[in-house]
Design a protein around this motif. Structure first.
Motif, PDB file in Angstrom:
ATOM      1  N   HIS A 197       0.824  -1.211   0.000  1.00 36.14           N
ATOM      2  CA  HIS A 197       0.000   0.000   0.000  1.00 36.14           C
ATOM      3  C   HIS A 197       0.858   1.261   0.000  1.00 36.14           C
ATOM      4  CE1 HIS A 197      -4.197  -1.670   1.298  1.00 36.14           C
ATOM      5  NE2 HIS A 197      -3.643  -2.358   0.325  1.00 36.14           N
ATOM      6  N   ASP A 198       1.978   1.229   0.713  1.00 37.61           N
ATOM      7  CA  ASP A 198       2.857   2.392   0.762  1.00 37.61           C
ATOM      8  C   ASP A 198       3.417   2.728  -0.616  1.00 37.61           C
ATOM      9  OD1 ASP A 198       3.946   4.331   2.555  1.00 37.61           O
ATOM     10  OD2 ASP A 198       5.901   3.385   2.381  1.00 37.61           O
ATOM     11  N   ASP A 199       3.606   1.715  -1.458  1.00 39.51           N
ATOM     12  CA  ASP A 199       4.186   1.919  -2.787  1.00 39.51           C
ATOM     13  C   ASP A 199       3.170   2.352  -3.842  1.00 39.51           C
ATOM     14  OD1 ASP A 199       6.730   1.164  -1.944  1.00 39.51           O
ATOM     15  OD2 ASP A 199       6.421  -0.948  -2.441  1.00 39.51           O
ATOM     16  N   LEU A 200       1.879   2.280  -3.538  1.00 38.28           N
ATOM     17  CA  LEU A 200       0.835   2.550  -4.530  1.00 38.28           C
ATOM     18  C   LEU A 200       0.945   3.955  -5.127  1.00 38.28           C
ATOM     19  CD1 LEU A 200      -2.260   0.940  -2.760  1.00 38.28           C
ATOM     20  CD2 LEU A 200      -1.245   0.188  -4.931  1.00 38.28           C
ATOM     21  N   PRO A 201       0.438   4.151  -6.337  1.00 36.27           N
ATOM     22  CA  PRO A 201       0.473   5.483  -6.954  1.00 36.27           C
ATOM     23  C   PRO A 201      -0.186   6.569  -6.104  1.00 36.27           C
ATOM     24  CG  PRO A 201      -0.100   3.832  -8.587  1.00 36.27           C
ATOM     25  CD  PRO A 201      -0.085   3.125  -7.266  1.00 36.27           C
ATOM     26  N   CYS A 202      -1.210   6.196  -5.344  1.00 38.08           N
ATOM     27  CA  CYS A 202      -1.890   7.185  -4.505  1.00 38.08           C
ATOM     28  C   CYS A 202      -1.149   7.458  -3.204  1.00 38.08           C
ATOM     29  CB  CYS A 202      -3.315   6.730  -4.201  1.00 38.08           C
ATOM     30  SG  CYS A 202      -3.413   5.135  -3.355  1.00 38.08           S
ATOM     31  N   PHE A 209      -2.162  -6.194  18.661  1.00 39.79           N
ATOM     32  CA  PHE A 209      -1.639  -6.031  17.307  1.00 39.79           C
ATOM     33  C   PHE A 209      -2.634  -5.326  16.394  1.00 39.79           C
ATOM     34  CE2 PHE A 209       0.202  -7.504  13.209  1.00 39.79           C
ATOM     35  CZ  PHE A 209       1.436  -6.888  13.390  1.00 39.79           C
ATOM     36  N   ALA A 210      -3.928  -5.595  16.577  1.00 38.39           N
ATOM     37  CA  ALA A 210      -4.940  -4.911  15.766  1.00 38.39           C
ATOM     38  C   ALA A 210      -4.899  -3.407  16.024  1.00 38.39           C
ATOM     39  CB  ALA A 210      -6.326  -5.460  16.081  1.00 38.39           C
ATOM     40  N   LYS A 211      -4.724  -3.025  17.267  1.00 41.41           N
ATOM     41  CA  LYS A 211      -4.636  -1.587  17.573  1.00 41.41           C
ATOM     42  C   LYS A 211      -3.374  -0.976  16.974  1.00 41.41           C
ATOM     43  CE  LYS A 211      -4.888   1.814  21.291  1.00 41.41           C
ATOM     44  NZ  LYS A 211      -5.077   2.043  22.742  1.00 41.41           N
ATOM     45  N   ALA A 212      -2.254  -1.697  17.076  1.00 40.02           N
ATOM     46  CA  ALA A 212      -0.989  -1.175  16.550  1.00 40.02           C
ATOM     47  C   ALA A 212      -1.037  -1.018  15.033  1.00 40.02           C
ATOM     48  CB  ALA A 212       0.158  -2.103  16.939  1.00 40.02           C
ATOM     49  N   ALA A 213      -1.726  -1.933  14.354  1.00 35.29           N
ATOM     50  CA  ALA A 213      -1.779  -1.898  12.891  1.00 35.29           C
ATOM     51  C   ALA A 213      -2.887  -1.006  12.352  1.00 35.29           C
ATOM     52  CB  ALA A 213      -1.974  -3.318  12.344  1.00 35.29           C
ATOM     53  N   GLY A 214      -3.809  -0.588  13.203  1.00 32.32           N
ATOM     54  CA  GLY A 214      -5.011   0.096  12.760  1.00 32.32           C
ATOM     55  C   GLY A 214      -4.947   1.612  12.788  1.00 32.32           C
ATOM     56  N   PRO A 215      -6.111   2.266  12.869  1.00 35.15           N
ATOM     57  CA  PRO A 215      -6.164   3.729  12.766  1.00 35.15           C
ATOM     58  C   PRO A 215      -5.481   4.452  13.922  1.00 35.15           C
ATOM     59  CG  PRO A 215      -8.320   2.832  13.331  1.00 35.15           C
ATOM     60  CD  PRO A 215      -7.452   1.672  12.947  1.00 35.15           C
ATOM     61  N   GLN A 218       0.168   6.422   8.445  1.00 38.11           N
ATOM     62  CA  GLN A 218       0.193   6.585   6.998  1.00 38.11           C
ATOM     63  C   GLN A 218      -0.670   7.772   6.566  1.00 38.11           C
ATOM     64  OE1 GLN A 218       2.160   4.888   4.823  1.00 38.11           O
ATOM     65  NE2 GLN A 218       1.433   6.298   3.264  1.00 38.11           N
ATOM     66  N   ALA A 219      -1.817   7.924   7.229  1.00 39.60           N
ATOM     67  CA  ALA A 219      -2.687   9.072   6.922  1.00 39.60           C
ATOM     68  C   ALA A 219      -1.981  10.389   7.263  1.00 39.60           C
ATOM     69  CB  ALA A 219      -4.000   8.953   7.693  1.00 39.60           C
ATOM     70  N   TYR A 220      -1.283  10.394   8.400  1.00 40.50           N
ATOM     71  CA  TYR A 220      -0.541  11.592   8.798  1.00 40.50           C
ATOM     72  C   TYR A 220       0.600  11.857   7.816  1.00 40.50           C
ATOM     73  CZ  TYR A 220       2.069  14.795  11.859  1.00 40.50           C
ATOM     74  OH  TYR A 220       2.726  15.876  12.383  1.00 40.50           O
ATOM     75  N   ASP A 221       1.231  10.787   7.330  1.00 39.75           N
ATOM     76  CA  ASP A 221       2.303  10.908   6.341  1.00 39.75           C
ATOM     77  C   ASP A 221       1.779  11.586   5.074  1.00 39.75           C
ATOM     78  OD1 ASP A 221       4.799  10.614   5.188  1.00 39.75           O
ATOM     79  OD2 ASP A 221       4.464   8.566   4.565  1.00 39.75           O
ATOM     80  N   LYS A 276       8.597  12.626  15.174  1.00 45.48           N
ATOM     81  CA  LYS A 276       8.571  11.502  16.117  1.00 45.48           C
ATOM     82  C   LYS A 276       7.235  10.770  16.063  1.00 45.48           C
ATOM     83  CE  LYS A 276      11.993  12.888  19.578  1.00 45.48           C
ATOM     84  NZ  LYS A 276      12.221  13.281  20.996  1.00 45.48           N
ATOM     85  N   LEU A 277       6.137  11.536  16.001  1.00 47.69           N
ATOM     86  CA  LEU A 277       4.811  10.919  15.900  1.00 47.69           C
ATOM     87  C   LEU A 277       4.701  10.093  14.627  1.00 47.69           C
ATOM     88  CD1 LEU A 277       1.840  10.510  16.672  1.00 47.69           C
ATOM     89  CD2 LEU A 277       1.340  12.717  15.565  1.00 47.69           C
ATOM     90  N   LEU A 278       5.141  10.661  13.522  1.00 48.34           N
ATOM     91  CA  LEU A 278       5.061   9.979  12.224  1.00 48.34           C
ATOM     92  C   LEU A 278       5.837   8.671  12.243  1.00 48.34           C
ATOM     93  CD1 LEU A 278       4.225  10.054   9.221  1.00 48.34           C
ATOM     94  CD2 LEU A 278       6.339  11.326   8.773  1.00 48.34           C
ATOM     95  N   HIS A 279       7.074   8.715  12.708  1.00 47.65           N
ATOM     96  CA  HIS A 279       7.910   7.525  12.694  1.00 47.65           C
ATOM     97  C   HIS A 279       7.427   6.478  13.688  1.00 47.65           C
ATOM     98  CE1 HIS A 279      10.381   9.135   9.729  1.00 47.65           C
ATOM     99  NE2 HIS A 279      11.372   9.644  10.438  1.00 47.65           N
ATOM    100  N   HIS A 280       6.968   6.920  14.846  1.00 45.53           N
ATOM    101  CA  HIS A 280       6.475   5.952  15.825  1.00 45.53           C
ATOM    102  C   HIS A 280       5.250   5.222  15.294  1.00 45.53           C
ATOM    103  CE1 HIS A 280       5.273   4.052  19.537  1.00 45.53           C
ATOM    104  NE2 HIS A 280       4.089   4.612  19.434  1.00 45.53           N
ATOM    105  N   ALA A 281       4.333   5.969  14.683  1.00 46.73           N
ATOM    106  CA  ALA A 281       3.084   5.364  14.221  1.00 46.73           C
ATOM    107  C   ALA A 281       3.297   4.483  12.997  1.00 46.73           C
ATOM    108  CB  ALA A 281       2.050   6.451  13.922  1.00 46.73           C
ATOM    109  N   LYS A 282       4.136   4.910  12.069  1.00 48.00           N
ATOM    110  CA  LYS A 282       4.334   4.148  10.828  1.00 48.00           C
ATOM    111  C   LYS A 282       5.243   2.940  11.015  1.00 48.00           C
ATOM    112  CE  LYS A 282       4.741   5.406   6.699  1.00 48.00           C
ATOM    113  NZ  LYS A 282       5.228   5.919   5.408  1.00 48.00           N
ATOM    114  N   THR A 283       6.210   3.060  11.900  1.00 43.25           N
ATOM    115  CA  THR A 283       7.241   2.028  11.992  1.00 43.25           C
ATOM    116  C   THR A 283       7.428   1.492  13.408  1.00 43.25           C
ATOM    117  OG1 THR A 283       8.410   3.101  10.161  1.00 43.25           O
ATOM    118  CG2 THR A 283       9.651   1.502  11.470  1.00 43.25           C
TER     119      THR A 283
END
Length: 294
Positions: free
Chosen positions: A83-88, A143-149, A156-159, A174-181
């Motif tokens: 999904h990260d690689d998608l054109p959108c 894990f569902a919470k960590a992977a979800g919104p 990803q939305a914040y990115d 810091k927020l971006l990197h913590h949430a995405k990775t």
């Protein structure tokens, strides 16, 4: 066994199981499964599942009964890459040295391949009837919470919202990197702590390690996007700069980013020092991240 041997042994073990998992029961769905397997079996370090299995071993558990849970972590990670690689999203055309999923199968099927891997991961977790049901339920919820919104999807939305705004500042970065990775690394360790019956003290040590290890990984990833080689890394470099994204390199400088990476790695190693020699792999793992950028 040294660090490289351990990582290769576990990667081989995980790869073998991943090759067995996704087999279509309905012939008409074969192209979807082909697209899912294309990215899932394309390679990669298998860092998240190995980390999960390693923490279980640190806590004195035999890792074998938890292999499918480790594979579920890799399914979610692979979905996020598709999904990260998608054109959108980032619109990248190379991943793990191969054309990205949407380049090969089209954006529609690539999106569905990611959806399939995400939902299959939780099906796979729920299948583990040999594990304690209460512990497994906690793991799925974590894990569902960590992977979800509230976690990776939110990141990803914040990115997306931050594209073209390289001045989001350190707190935003810091927020971006913590949430995405970072949050997925932390979740993998938390799952192992639950299943491995970690004490409160061990849970805290491992949680602190996870935070600093995730930061080390992301800072070194930012450095590699600035200094790395596309052929070696197997993915495009300079995409953050092209999309005007904030990174540790753009926010500070290359030497300062390298200093911060070293500082984070040392903090991660210090967090698990009380665990002694049994945590050698975790220590070597985070310190090895520094060698990627030296």
């Amino acid at each position: 066994m040294n660090f490289k041997e351990y990582m290769q042994e576990k990667k081989t073990y995980i790869d073998q199981r991943l090759r067995e998992l996704l087999q279509p029961e309905t012939p008409e769905f074969a192209s979807l499964y082909e697209a899912m397997n294309y990215s899932l079996l394309a390679g990669g370090k298998r860092l998240r599942p190995i980390l999960f299995l390693a923490v279980l071993e640190v806590l004195g558990k035999d890792a074998q009964p938890y292999l499918d849970l480790a594979c579920a972590l890799e399914c979610v990670h692979t979905y996020s890459l598709i999904h990260d690689d998608l054109p959108c999203m980032d619109n990248d055309d190379l991943r793990r040295g191969k054309p990205t999923n949407h380049v090969v199968y089209g954006a529609g099927l690539a999106t569905l391949a990611g959806d399939g891997l995400l939902t299959f991961a939780f099906e796979l977790m729920a299948r583990q009837k040999h594990l304690d049901a209460a512990k497994l339920n906690r793991c799925i919820a974590v894990f569902a919470k960590a992977a979800g919104p509230a976690g990776m999807v939110g990141g990803q939305a914040y990115d997306l919202a931050c594209e073209g705004h390289a001045s989001i500042g350190l707190s935003g970065l810091k927020l971006l990197h913590h949430a995405k990775t970072g949050i997925i690394f932390k979740a993998a360790i938390e799952l192992a702590a639950i299943l491995g019956d970690a004490t409160a003290e061990e849970q805290q040590m491992l949680s602190d390690y996870a935070v600093h290890m995730g930061l080390t990984f992301q800072i070194t990833d930012d450095i590699l996007d600035f200094t790395g080689d596309e052929k070696t890394l197997g993915k495009p470099i300079g995409s953050d700069e092209r999309n005007d994204k904030a990174t540790y390199v753009t926010l500070f400088s290359l030497p300062e980013a390298q200093r911060l990476a070293d500082e984070a790695a040392q903090a991660a190693a210090a967090a698990i020092e009380p665990l002694g020699d049994r945590a050698w792999l975790l220590r070597d793992l985070v310190l090895s991240m520094l060698t990627r950028v030296q």
